[in-house]
Enzyme design. Sequence first.
Site, PDB file in Angstrom:
ATOM      1  N   HIS A 279       2.564   1.413   6.498  1.00 55.57           N
ATOM      2  CA  HIS A 279       2.533   2.836   6.891  1.00 55.57           C
ATOM      3  C   HIS A 279       2.744   2.959   8.396  1.00 55.57           C
ATOM      4  CE1 HIS A 279       1.020   4.651   3.048  1.00 55.57           C
ATOM      5  NE2 HIS A 279       0.666   3.414   2.861  1.00 55.57           N
ATOM      6  N   ASP A 331      -3.470  -1.099   5.262  1.00 57.56           N
ATOM      7  CA  ASP A 331      -3.365  -0.613   3.882  1.00 57.56           C
ATOM      8  C   ASP A 331      -1.963  -0.914   3.339  1.00 57.56           C
ATOM      9  OD1 ASP A 331      -3.980   0.740   1.566  1.00 57.56           O
ATOM     10  OD2 ASP A 331      -3.645   2.744   2.410  1.00 57.56           O
ATOM     11  N   GLU A 332      -1.868  -1.183   2.060  1.00 56.30           N
ATOM     12  CA  GLU A 332      -0.593  -1.242   1.344  1.00 56.30           C
ATOM     13  C   GLU A 332       0.520  -1.985   2.086  1.00 56.30           C
ATOM     14  OE1 GLU A 332      -0.301   2.239  -1.755  1.00 56.30           O
ATOM     15  OE2 GLU A 332      -0.128   3.062   0.251  1.00 56.30           O
ATOM     16  N   TYR A 333       0.280  -3.268   2.307  1.00 56.24           N
ATOM     17  CA  TYR A 333       1.326  -4.088   2.901  1.00 56.24           C
ATOM     18  C   TYR A 333       2.082  -4.742   1.738  1.00 56.24           C
ATOM     19  CZ  TYR A 333       3.457  -6.981   6.526  1.00 56.24           C
ATOM     20  OH  TYR A 333       4.345  -7.573   7.389  1.00 56.24           O
TER      21      TYR A 333
END
Length: 714
Positions: A279, A331-333
């Site tokens: 992100h 977050d969310e790699y």
Amino acid sequence: MVASAILLAFGLHLHSLVAVADLVGIPTIPFTTASGRHAYDIRRTQSVVVDSRYGNTTDTNGWTLISPTLDQFATTFQADLALVTGSDCSLGNEVKGNSIILTIDNCSGFVDAAGRWTSEAYRLDVTKENVTITGASPLGVWWGTRSLLQQAVLQNGTIQAGSGVDSPGWNTRGIFLDAGRHYYPPPFLVEMCNWISYWKQNTFHLHLSDNLYNNVEIYSLERQTGLYARFRLLSNHSAVAGLNIHPNESYTRQDFDYIQSACAARGVTIIPEIEAPGHALVISQWKPELGLEGQIDLLNISNPDTIPQMEAIWKTFLPWFHSKVVHIGADEYVDSHLSKNALAEVYNTFVNALNDYIFKISGKSIRIWGTFPPQANYTNNIGKNVTVQHWEGFEDNALFDYIDNNISVINSDDHFYLVQKYSGSYSQQLNKTLIFHGNPLGGAFAPNIFDPNNATNNPPRDSPYVPGQIAAQWNDYGYNTSTYLEAYDAWREGLPALADKQWGGKLTEDQYDAIFEILQASTPAQNLDRTIKSKTSTILHYDFASDDNSSGVVQDLSGNSYDGHTTCWIANNSIHFDNNCSLTTRLTSKGRNYTLTFDIHPNGVDVPLFTSPDSQLRSGNGSSTQIMLFSAGNAFALNYSLPLNTWTQASLVGRGNQTFFAVDGGEEMEFTTTIGVNGAFFVWTTMAITAPLRTIGGGGFRGKMKNITLVDYA
Ligand SMILES: *[C@@H]1O[C@H](CO)[C@@H](O)[C@H](O)[C@H]1NC(C)=O
Ligand SMILES: *[C@@H]1O[C@H](CO)[C@@H](O)[C@H](O)[C@H]1NC(C)=O
Ligand SMILES: *[C@@H]1O[C@H](CO)[C@@H](O)[C@H](O)[C@H]1NC(C)=O
Ligand SMILES: *[C@@H]1O[C@H](CO)[C@@H](O)[C@H](O)[C@H]1NC(C)=O
Ligand SMILES: *[C@@H]1O[C@H](CO)[C@@H](O)[C@H](O)[C@H]1NC(C)=O
Ligand SMILES: *[C@@H]1O[C@H](CO)[C@@H](O)[C@H](O)[C@H]1NC(C)=O
Ligand SMILES: *[C@@H]1O[C@H](CO)[C@@H](O)[C@H](O)[C@H]1NC(C)=O
Ligand SMILES: *[C@@H]1O[C@H](CO)[C@@H](O)[C@H](O)[C@H]1NC(C)=O
Ligand SMILES: *[C@@H]1O[C@H](CO)[C@@H](O)[C@H](O)[C@H]1NC(C)=O
Ligand SMILES: *[C@@H]1O[C@H](CO)[C@@H](O)[C@H](O)[C@H]1NC(C)=O
Ligand SMILES: *[C@@H]1O[C@H](CO)[C@@H](O)[C@H](O)[C@H]1NC(C)=O
Ligand SMILES: *[C@@H]1O[C@H](CO)[C@@H](O)[C@H](O)[C@H]1NC(C)=O
């Protein structure tokens, strides 16, 4: 209905002599009433008394570094008390008549769900003559004052004699707001702090950088490069030159100080989050070489400049932050071209590097989103002193992956996620059933419930590795989905109920339904509902019939005396806008529900008609002649233009979560927004926009208006 439900809720206390029972409030307060039917009359308080030994004491155990002293909390409480009960009492160190005494001590029972001492606990002792709030710290006293205010509201100014010890089960209770993909102005954020503080929530986690998302498998690199991406902190330090190129929707250090100190004044700590290495498009828009090839919203951690650049960003902003802990995102790699293991290795390196760096230069610890749980076959795992914020069962299992390994996990499970306006998978409102019945073993939700369907996945209530819960609201679809106030609207009905559970309260759903609106209306230091006090359902009425041009006063005939002031000419029951003159009122905005009617005779377009800090109703903008509402930096236009040089009767209508415009008694036209979803398709949805009331005309409006009326229904 409401009144009888309250009587039912309080019946236990009113009809028994000595009883152990919770005082109904949000959250509930453990209490044992004394024998006799004595009560303390809060309205007749003559003094708020601070124990002089502790006036300068501050809490050093909470998450904030700028905790108010007991004297400062007492000053804020005294003002709230005046507002809520109308009492006019002194503040000092001596008891003068009926008093509320604020002091500090270590009482038995000042423990959290895991049995540890907590600085947020307090004891409440009520006699006919006085109330004593004994806090474990000034913060504990502060939460006790919230209880007293709530009881004053619910019990018509009195509180029955008795005593109780009230202690939060968890030290992290609050909300998360995505301010990366949608901007929110500082005063709004402070109003939110003031609102959640009334429910004893102590945490406001602010997500300060993020970007919209386009599926990389479908869209070109050019499309990724141009996507909406923001970094909200604005510094002119050379280390971050060019990182934030949107100064208007940003927080300067002064803004951020204001937000943090105003929130801390009511016991709420701002937890700032700067998101990377996922992100993180705003970072690779700034330094393209740091983006991962093919998916540039992920940083390439293998680039030797990536970690130093993130350290430089943190070094710039750490001195701004007045919390003991900061959030580095993480977050969310996820990248479909690289294996999960390969990503986890570099991700863990990144997290550990920032954990060490941030601690070394600031003494602060870090939080991350649950992403790659520790595994035996990784060459490195995240440090055990990194607090993980769990959000989804497919990312990790809070109990088996972290808690069983002595890693603390904040519960942000997505059962309580909200996404503004639209989502393929998430809700737009908190689920009250889940709040009151979310424990798979029976009973209400609590911060140790990560899985409402399967108790095997939940640690025990007294686990020392669950700091608490943070309920998240995301803006996945960006800046034009909503107004600022709609972030509040989405939480309004359910969040106080969740706050009861975050504290460890015992409120039932029926009790909540009976008291919520009453307490909501009494919440100090905010007007998020944008209500306007009014004697009748007509809030404002200007008929311009008997106004005198020499005084410039426009009489309000509603009975509320909301008179306006103008330099415009008034004749023939109408106000003549010319030469940039305007009509100003003492009002700002009216929230749902409302109907604002006015007769209008415009001579031109591209002008504001009604303006407030929350919204603006315009006739035209630039090349367009359409009627439109502006709010939160976006325009919401109708396929309609006012006819020129003739009278039209218009009404702006706010009804529930929708906003309409109608002319000459015709069909209502709705203001909606068109939101883009991942670059793939569009969704039309509602907008709840307040009625703008501060300024009428001005800004070049030429024409006439008459019969301006605002009512509180639609
Ligand atoms: C509290 O601090 C103020 C300002 O620093 C000081 O004047 C006052 O004497 C202190 N009071 C106590 C009780 O220590
Ligand atoms: C308060 O008392 C408890 C024991 O009753 C003790 O464990 C705790 O450390 C004390 N806290 C403080 C701040 O003195
Ligand atoms: C509060 O009132 C009780 C009697 O109701 C009295 O015993 C006590 O001394 C009072 N406390 C203070 C500080 O005045
Ligand atoms: C609330 O208190 C006021 C002032 O004492 C009194 O006039 C009023 O009747 C009370 N209302 C109720 C519902 O008890
Ligand atoms: C940089 O920011 C500081 C603090 O906000 C301000 O005092 C200073 O004038 C700014 N310098 C420039 C060159 O803008
Ligand atoms: C976390 O633990 C690591 C390794 O034990 C240590 O180097 C680091 O300073 C600790 N950080 C914090 C915030 O305590
Ligand atoms: C590491 O272990 C996990 C299961 O614990 C397994 O899914 C994964 O394939 C392993 N990775 C490697 C590289 O061995
Ligand atoms: C708007 O309100 C309606 C009726 O209460 C509700 O069904 C709908 O879900 C709401 N829309 C949003 C986006 O919250
Ligand atoms: C709310 O939660 C309950 C309990 O888990 C569930 O049965 C219900 O479907 C949920 N409602 C919505 C609107 O998601
Ligand atoms: C409940 O969770 C446990 C542990 O994760 C799992 O083994 C079990 O299959 C789950 N039960 C159901 C019914 O899903
Ligand atoms: C506003 O109007 C809607 C739709 O008629 C209604 O459901 C809602 O209860 C009203 N809200 C208020 C605060 O009156
Ligand atoms: C003024 O507007 C109100 C509300 O729309 C309407 O009821 C009233 O009849 C109007 N008065 C005149 C004189 O037009």
